[in-house]
Motif scaffolding. Structure first.
Motif, short mmCIF file in Angstrom:
data_model
loop_
_atom_site.label_atom_id
_atom_site.label_comp_id
_atom_site.label_asym_id
_atom_site.label_seq_id
_atom_site.Cartn_x
_atom_site.Cartn_y
_atom_site.Cartn_z
N UNK A 22 -35.16 -46.38 -13.43
CA UNK A 22 -33.91 -46.02 -14.10
C UNK A 22 -33.15 -47.24 -14.62
N UNK A 23 -33.22 -48.37 -13.92
CA UNK A 23 -32.51 -49.57 -14.37
C UNK A 23 -33.33 -50.40 -15.34
N UNK A 24 -34.57 -50.71 -15.02
CA UNK A 24 -35.39 -51.61 -15.84
C UNK A 24 -35.95 -50.93 -17.09
N UNK A 25 -36.39 -49.68 -16.98
CA UNK A 25 -37.00 -49.00 -18.12
C UNK A 25 -35.94 -48.26 -18.95
N UNK A 26 -35.12 -47.45 -18.29
CA UNK A 26 -34.13 -46.67 -19.04
C UNK A 26 -32.86 -47.45 -19.33
N UNK A 41 -26.46 -43.12 -10.35
CA UNK A 41 -26.91 -43.82 -11.55
C UNK A 41 -26.05 -43.34 -12.71
N UNK A 42 -25.56 -44.28 -13.54
CA UNK A 42 -24.82 -43.91 -14.75
C UNK A 42 -25.85 -43.51 -15.79
N UNK A 43 -26.06 -42.22 -15.94
CA UNK A 43 -27.04 -41.64 -16.86
C UNK A 43 -26.32 -41.28 -18.15
#
Length: 140
Positions: A22-26, A41-43
């Motif tokens: 979620x952090x590195x890819x998205x 997670x801030x989505x």
């Protein structure tokens, strides 16, 4: 409608591994957490809570216009620039799409490019970019 934030909590499997996706890819940022148990997670302005877990959600395919898509899934509508950036990071990370990027509703008001990918725990995400995002929720 007044400002609202969607909250979604999902099983993450190995929390540390899934957080890297979620952090590195998205490119999402992190919020509140309880170490080793859950992490917000801030989505893209919504609160996605990843829970350390043993279980995975079952997925089945449902027929839609372009074939059969996995359900359940969740996702986000992005600008073309952000969408392309995520595709680049997916390639750099050597990840595999569930459903490769493709265009839907070409030439129509809902034209979009979309793809499906799974996080490390098998949660399915649909990431899309709309040619005309204003058609989704027109101002009245």
């Amino acid at each position: 409608m007044s400002s609202a934030i969607v909250h979604l909590a999902i099983p993450a499997g190995n929390l540390e591994e899934t957080l890297k996706f979620y952090t590195d890819v998205l490119g999402c940022s992190l919020g509140n957490s309880e170490k080793g148990r859950w992490q917000d997670v801030n989505f893209w302005g919504n609160e996605l809570t990843l829970h350390q877990s043993e279980e995975r959600l079952p997925n089945v395919r449902h027929d839609v216009d372009m074939g059969a898509v996995l359900v359940p899934h969740f996702g986000v509508h992005l600008t073309q620039e952000d969408f392309d950036g995520i595709k680049d990071r997916i390639a750099e990370a050597g990840l595999t799409y569930i459903d490769e990027p493709y265009r839907r509703f070409e030439g129509g008001e809902y034209e979009q490019e979309t793809f499906f990918i799974a996080d490390p725990n098998g949660n399915v995400l649909e990431i899309k970019t709309m040619k005309n995002p204003e058609v989704l929720w027109p101002k009245s």
